[in-house]
Design an enzyme around this catalytic site. Sequence first.
Site, PDB file in Angstrom:
ATOM      1  N   HIS A 133     -17.092  29.404  -5.891  1.00 12.12           N
ATOM      2  CA  HIS A 133     -18.272  29.046  -6.687  1.00 12.12           C
ATOM      3  C   HIS A 133     -19.299  30.172  -6.511  1.00 12.12           C
ATOM      4  O   HIS A 133     -19.331  30.824  -5.461  1.00 12.12           O
ATOM      5  CB  HIS A 133     -18.828  27.730  -6.133  1.00 12.12           C
ATOM      6  CG  HIS A 133     -19.938  27.115  -6.908  1.00 12.12           C
ATOM      7  ND1 HIS A 133     -21.243  27.542  -6.811  1.00 12.12           N
ATOM      8  CD2 HIS A 133     -19.953  26.080  -7.788  1.00 12.12           C
ATOM      9  CE1 HIS A 133     -22.006  26.792  -7.588  1.00 12.12           C
ATOM     10  NE2 HIS A 133     -21.245  25.898  -8.195  1.00 12.12           N
ATOM     11  N   ASP A 189     -16.587  26.218   2.603  1.00 11.90           N
ATOM     12  CA  ASP A 189     -17.432  25.538   1.621  1.00 11.90           C
ATOM     13  C   ASP A 189     -16.753  24.212   1.283  1.00 11.90           C
ATOM     14  O   ASP A 189     -15.769  24.177   0.535  1.00 11.90           O
ATOM     15  CB  ASP A 189     -17.575  26.442   0.388  1.00 11.90           C
ATOM     16  CG  ASP A 189     -18.297  25.753  -0.753  1.00 11.90           C
ATOM     17  OD1 ASP A 189     -18.666  24.570  -0.608  1.00 11.90           O
ATOM     18  OD2 ASP A 189     -18.474  26.396  -1.809  1.00 11.90           O
ATOM     19  N   GLN A 212     -16.615  20.370  -2.445  1.00  9.97           N
ATOM     20  CA  GLN A 212     -15.706  19.537  -3.250  1.00  9.97           C
ATOM     21  C   GLN A 212     -14.693  18.786  -2.390  1.00  9.97           C
ATOM     22  O   GLN A 212     -13.863  18.054  -2.926  1.00  9.97           O
ATOM     23  CB  GLN A 212     -14.957  20.417  -4.266  1.00  9.97           C
ATOM     24  CG  GLN A 212     -15.835  21.094  -5.292  1.00  9.97           C
ATOM     25  CD  GLN A 212     -16.496  20.117  -6.252  1.00  9.97           C
ATOM     26  OE1 GLN A 212     -16.045  18.979  -6.419  1.00  9.97           O
ATOM     27  NE2 GLN A 212     -17.572  20.548  -6.893  1.00  9.97           N
ATOM     28  N   LYS A 218     -22.614  15.329  -4.161  1.00 13.16           N
ATOM     29  CA  LYS A 218     -21.222  15.316  -4.638  1.00 13.16           C
ATOM     30  C   LYS A 218     -20.394  14.276  -3.881  1.00 13.16           C
ATOM     31  O   LYS A 218     -19.199  14.142  -4.093  1.00 13.16           O
ATOM     32  CB  LYS A 218     -20.602  16.703  -4.482  1.00 13.16           C
ATOM     33  CG  LYS A 218     -21.248  17.743  -5.417  1.00 13.16           C
ATOM     34  CD  LYS A 218     -20.518  19.044  -5.388  1.00 13.16           C
ATOM     35  CE  LYS A 218     -21.329  20.191  -5.941  1.00 13.16           C
ATOM     36  NZ  LYS A 218     -21.372  20.219  -7.406  1.00 13.16           N
ATOM     37  N   CYS A 228     -19.686  27.701 -12.919  1.00 16.00           N
ATOM     38  CA  CYS A 228     -20.224  28.580 -11.860  1.00 16.00           C
ATOM     39  C   CYS A 228     -19.106  29.336 -11.146  1.00 16.00           C
ATOM     40  O   CYS A 228     -19.192  29.575  -9.925  1.00 16.00           O
ATOM     41  CB  CYS A 228     -21.068  27.801 -10.846  1.00 16.00           C
ATOM     42  SG  CYS A 228     -22.558  27.124 -11.531  1.00 16.00           S
TER      43      CYS A 228
HETATM   44  C1  LIG Z   1     -17.239  24.509  -4.411  1.00 17.23           C
HETATM   45  C2  LIG Z   1     -18.728  24.445  -4.562  1.00 17.23           C
HETATM   46  N1  LIG Z   1     -19.503  25.112  -3.707  1.00 17.23           N
HETATM   47  C3  LIG Z   1     -20.830  25.086  -3.782  1.00 17.23           C
HETATM   48  C4  LIG Z   1     -21.474  24.381  -4.767  1.00 17.23           C
HETATM   49  C5  LIG Z   1     -22.963  24.367  -4.810  1.00 17.23           C
HETATM   50  O1  LIG Z   1     -23.424  23.084  -4.544  1.00 17.23           O
HETATM   51  P1  LIG Z   1     -24.979  22.724  -4.706  1.00 17.23           P
HETATM   52  O2  LIG Z   1     -25.360  23.130  -6.104  1.00 17.23           O
HETATM   53  O3  LIG Z   1     -25.030  21.256  -4.489  1.00 17.23           O
HETATM   54  O4  LIG Z   1     -25.715  23.506  -3.671  1.00 17.23           O
HETATM   55  C6  LIG Z   1     -20.715  23.674  -5.696  1.00 17.23           C
HETATM   56  C7  LIG Z   1     -21.355  22.950  -6.809  1.00 17.23           C
HETATM   57  O5  LIG Z   1     -20.767  22.687  -7.823  1.00 17.23           O
HETATM   58  C8  LIG Z   1     -19.304  23.696  -5.585  1.00 17.23           C
HETATM   59  O6  LIG Z   1     -18.532  23.029  -6.441  1.00 17.23           O
END
Ligand SMILES: Cc1ncc(COP(=O)(O)O)c(C=O)c1O
Length: 415
Positions: free
Chosen positions: A132, A209, A212, A235, A373
């Site tokens: 992401h 990370d 998800q 999420k 993203c």
């Molecule tokens: C894999 C992953 N990492 C990081 C993020 C960023 O999350 P946030 O916007 O809640 O900080 C997302 C958001 O879609 C994501 O799917």
Amino acid sequence: METLEKIKVKQFDVYSIREDFPILNKTVNGNPLVYIDNAATTQKPKAVIHSHVDFYLYHNANIHRGVHQLSNESTEAYEDARIKVQKFINAPDLREIIFTRGATESINLVTSTYGRRNITEGDEIVISTMEHHANIVPWQILCGEKNAVLRVIPIDDNGEIIMDEYVKLLNNKTKFISVTHVSNSLGTINPVKKIIKLAHERNIPVLIDGAQAVPHMKVDVQELDCDFYVFSAHKMFGPTGIGVLYGKANLLESMPPYQGGGDMISSVSFEKTTYNEIPNKFEAGTPNIAGAIGLGIAIDYLNNIDFGMLQKHEKEILDYTTSKLIEIPGVKIIGTAKNKASVISFIIEGLNPLDIGIMLDTSGIAVRAGQHCTEPLMARFGISGTVRASFALYNTMEEADIFIKGLNKSISMLK
Ligand SMILES: Cc1ncc(COP(=O)(O)O)c(C=O)c1O
């Protein structure tokens, strides 16, 4: 009254789960809402919503520095939430749980503190093709500042990390690895335990990370042995604007503060400031108190659900929807890894993903369309974007059918 233990072993009943999420009864464009945009954000159960109302109605006060009852109540609730997070990911030490605004801020905290302190010119940082933007851009900023190099693990056509290529990237200049547990665009569940082990054999720290991963699987940071783990509450059925950075205590202790202000200090004079202990050192200013409490309630909610059954349910929907999708002429699934969470990305020959998303909305079906993203990942597949359906524990097989029907209708109207 039923004990928590008894609730835990209850059969996974999707229809009774749905009753906990009032928004799922909404009608959109004259149709019952089919919400399958859960990778973007999940809906919230009543318990989480009520926790917000309850906090502001009965307990609201600032934390940590009060001498009065309300302040003690809100401090206790905020710190209770930290304990819940610790247990949720099985962190060994409560001080290893830092509240942030979300996964994005957690990663930025690590790049700005650990990264600035430890990365120097010519060092290499390894991420994967499926990251992401939140796990790309902060590292790029750091590399730009330090003249360090960002290296990227390639993936195959199924959307799986090529492990041999990963190993080839590791050398004595590699100073950090940051990869996603589950891909938000492909659904791929990465072999993070193996990735971490290979890195640790070379003394390289690893950030995972987990944005998800947490709504779909039990995460145990001790079993993974990751150095950092990040996720967002929204999420996993919690509120927006709150998330977590888990970090091993020795690393957190060695890192400089992220932001300066109240709560992160132990003493301040104009000549010299000394910092608070972890986790407070990384929580400058008034935090999102209600958000942290709401996250704790979301964790309580998930703790009442049998994750084995949840995974079985989500896999059934994933397999069923995939089998129906591939019957539609012109559909190509992007992300066909063996080990997948309930995320399906696809393109349809000759059609723009955005048009499909807008058309589905007219039938009350909420999907995401675009790059999610993950622009470099889309470039890897040579596409501008996908339509993404992402399922959560409250989605039903009937909804999968409505989605397929709505998709067929959209295609016939667009072609
Ligand atoms: C894999 C992953 N990492 C990081 C993020 C960023 O999350 P946030 O916007 O809640 O900080 C997302 C958001 O879609 C994501 O799917």
